[in-house]
Scaffold this motif. Structure first.
Motif, PDB file in Angstrom:
ATOM      1  N   ILE A 177       1.082  -1.327   0.017  1.00 48.63           N
ATOM      2  CA  ILE A 177      -0.075  -0.021   0.057  1.00 48.63           C
ATOM      3  C   ILE A 177       0.967   1.231   0.050  1.00 48.63           C
ATOM      4  O   ILE A 177       0.610   2.233  -0.681  1.00 48.63           O
ATOM      5  CB  ILE A 177      -0.922   0.042   1.190  1.00 48.63           C
ATOM      6  N   GLU A 178       1.794   1.256   0.996  1.00 48.45           N
ATOM      7  CA  GLU A 178       2.955   2.645   0.934  1.00 48.45           C
ATOM      8  C   GLU A 178       3.455   2.517  -0.374  1.00 48.45           C
ATOM      9  O   GLU A 178       3.776   3.811  -0.973  1.00 48.45           O
ATOM     10  CB  GLU A 178       3.717   2.606   1.636  1.00 48.45           C
ATOM     11  N   SER A 179       3.861   1.694  -1.284  1.00 49.59           N
ATOM     12  CA  SER A 179       4.509   1.679  -2.519  1.00 49.59           C
ATOM     13  C   SER A 179       3.713   2.255  -3.472  1.00 49.59           C
ATOM     14  O   SER A 179       3.906   3.299  -4.254  1.00 49.59           O
ATOM     15  CB  SER A 179       4.836   0.526  -3.137  1.00 49.59           C
ATOM     16  N   LEU A 180       2.322   1.855  -3.365  1.00 52.00           N
ATOM     17  CA  LEU A 180       1.119   2.326  -4.054  1.00 52.00           C
ATOM     18  C   LEU A 180       1.171   3.961  -3.948  1.00 52.00           C
ATOM     19  O   LEU A 180       0.874   4.679  -4.754  1.00 52.00           O
ATOM     20  CB  LEU A 180      -0.020   1.507  -4.114  1.00 52.00           C
ATOM     21  N   ARG A 181       0.808   4.263  -2.623  1.00 55.79           N
ATOM     22  CA  ARG A 181       0.792   5.613  -2.349  1.00 55.79           C
ATOM     23  C   ARG A 181       1.970   6.490  -2.832  1.00 55.79           C
ATOM     24  O   ARG A 181       1.921   7.826  -3.389  1.00 55.79           O
ATOM     25  CB  ARG A 181       0.909   5.462  -0.724  1.00 55.79           C
ATOM     26  N   GLY A 182       3.212   5.994  -2.865  1.00 58.93           N
ATOM     27  CA  GLY A 182       4.183   6.848  -3.339  1.00 58.93           C
ATOM     28  C   GLY A 182       4.264   7.060  -4.718  1.00 58.93           C
ATOM     29  O   GLY A 182       4.351   7.988  -5.193  1.00 58.93           O
ATOM     30  N   ARG A 183       3.684   5.963  -5.454  1.00 65.14           N
ATOM     31  CA  ARG A 183       3.760   6.181  -7.049  1.00 65.14           C
ATOM     32  C   ARG A 183       2.388   7.071  -7.241  1.00 65.14           C
ATOM     33  O   ARG A 183       2.579   8.057  -8.222  1.00 65.14           O
ATOM     34  CB  ARG A 183       3.470   4.734  -7.771  1.00 65.14           C
ATOM     35  N   VAL A 184       1.390   7.094  -6.286  1.00 61.45           N
ATOM     36  CA  VAL A 184       0.276   8.006  -6.568  1.00 61.45           C
ATOM     37  C   VAL A 184       0.932   9.456  -6.624  1.00 61.45           C
ATOM     38  O   VAL A 184       0.443  10.466  -7.255  1.00 61.45           O
ATOM     39  CB  VAL A 184      -0.766   7.884  -5.660  1.00 61.45           C
TER      40      VAL A 184
END
Length: 314
Positions: A152-159
């Motif tokens: 989730i944190e990785s996805l948040r970073g890409r967002v």
């Protein structure tokens, strides 16, 4: 009488497995306290680890409720972003900034209508609540929780990176629309910005779908885990109550000093039915001393003893 109640409380604690260490620093979460009321009988207050496990369902329900909340963008921040970016060091630019350029307005409108940030951040937040609910319910171990949270944190970073790129492009469009340096060069600049926007949109689409898919999958897992946890908890409560009555029939002779016209009351702390309000209720079982004697002597069995008792939530 005090010695009898203390002895029976110890026997019952062992039979109901209330002494199992499961709390912080290995301390027991359960136990029994007792008292005697003249002309009424004995009262046993039962503290079971089931009450603490029930709190996990409360945490999971809170996370589920949080999932229904939509992340609202600060209207003042949106207004600030909609204002043209003007450099105070360039008076001519400031003077021309109020002149609209229709060649850029279409691109600016296209960016303004993109709901990527709101939708994806809402999905990421929902996924976070679901993972926390899964952990509270004990449905995932620490390693799995860390892996899901890392995803989730990785996805948040890409967002965040894509949103920054979008805002940067939006700022360039504002500045470009206020600068007039010839029709041909302006068209070339607009085409370059349009190509960058198209490339960025192609990157946003899969991230959006990934976020929505992850949020939906984790929400479904959390909902199923909550159902399974609640069902197991109810089965454990039924088992606890059955063990209580079976222990009464097996060891009830310990309470023979209690007069036959009095009763035994068992208050199961925090294990009552949950009302509409927020108040947590207790489960109360009241057994007649005369019925207990019949069960000890074998005239009735413990299911019959239970069916003849009074139970309610309060």
């Amino acid at each position: 009488m005090h010695d009898d109640l203390t002895l029976f409380s110890g026997i019952l604690s062992e039979a109901l497995k209330l002494n199992d260490s499961g709390g912080l620093f290995g301390r027991s979460l359960g136990g029994i306290s007792s008292t005697y009321l003249v002309n009424q009988g004995a009262v046993f207050e039962v503290r079971s680890p089931l009450a603490n496990r029930r709190n996990r369902m409360g945490l999971a329900s809170l996370s589920s409720a949080m999932q229904s909340l939509q992340l609202q963008e600060n209207p003042f921040l949106a207004m600030r972003r909609s204002m043209p970016t003007v450099s105070l060091e360039s008076p001519s630019l400031a003077a021309d900034s109020t002149i609209p350029d229709d060649r850029y307005q279409l691109l600016r409108d296209q960016i303004a209508n993109i709901d990527f940030s709101l939708v994806v951040n809402t999905a990421v937040q929902q996924a976070t609540h679901s993972v926390r609910a899964l952990r509270a319910l004990g449905s995932v171990d620490e390693a799995t929780y860390n892996a899901l949270f890392g995803e989730i944190e990785s996805l948040r970073g890409r967002v965040g990176e894509r949103v920054d790129e979008l805002r940067l492009l939006e700022a360039e469009l504002r500045n470009s629309s206020s600068v007039s340096s010839g029709a041909r060069s302006s068209d070339d600049a607009r085409d370059a910005l349009a190509a960058r926007l198209e490339a960025l949109m192609q990157q946003l689409s899969p991230i959006r779908e990934e976020a929505l898919t992850l949020a939906a999958e984790l929400k479904e897992r959390a909902a199923q885990a909550e159902i399974e946890f609640a069902d197991q908890w109810q089965r454990d409560l039924t088992s606890l109550e059955g063990a209580l009555y079976a222990s009464l029939c097996a060891y009830g002779e310990t309470l023979e000093r209690i007069p036959a016209d009095e009763s035994l009351s068992f208050v199961l702390k925090g294990l009552g039915d949950e009302p509409t309000g927020a108040r947590r209720t207790d489960k109360v079982h009241i057994v007649l001393r005369s019925d207990l004697s019949r069960c000890v002597e074998g005239e009735i069995d413990w299911p019959q003893l239970r069916s003849g008792s009074v139970s309610y939530s309060y």
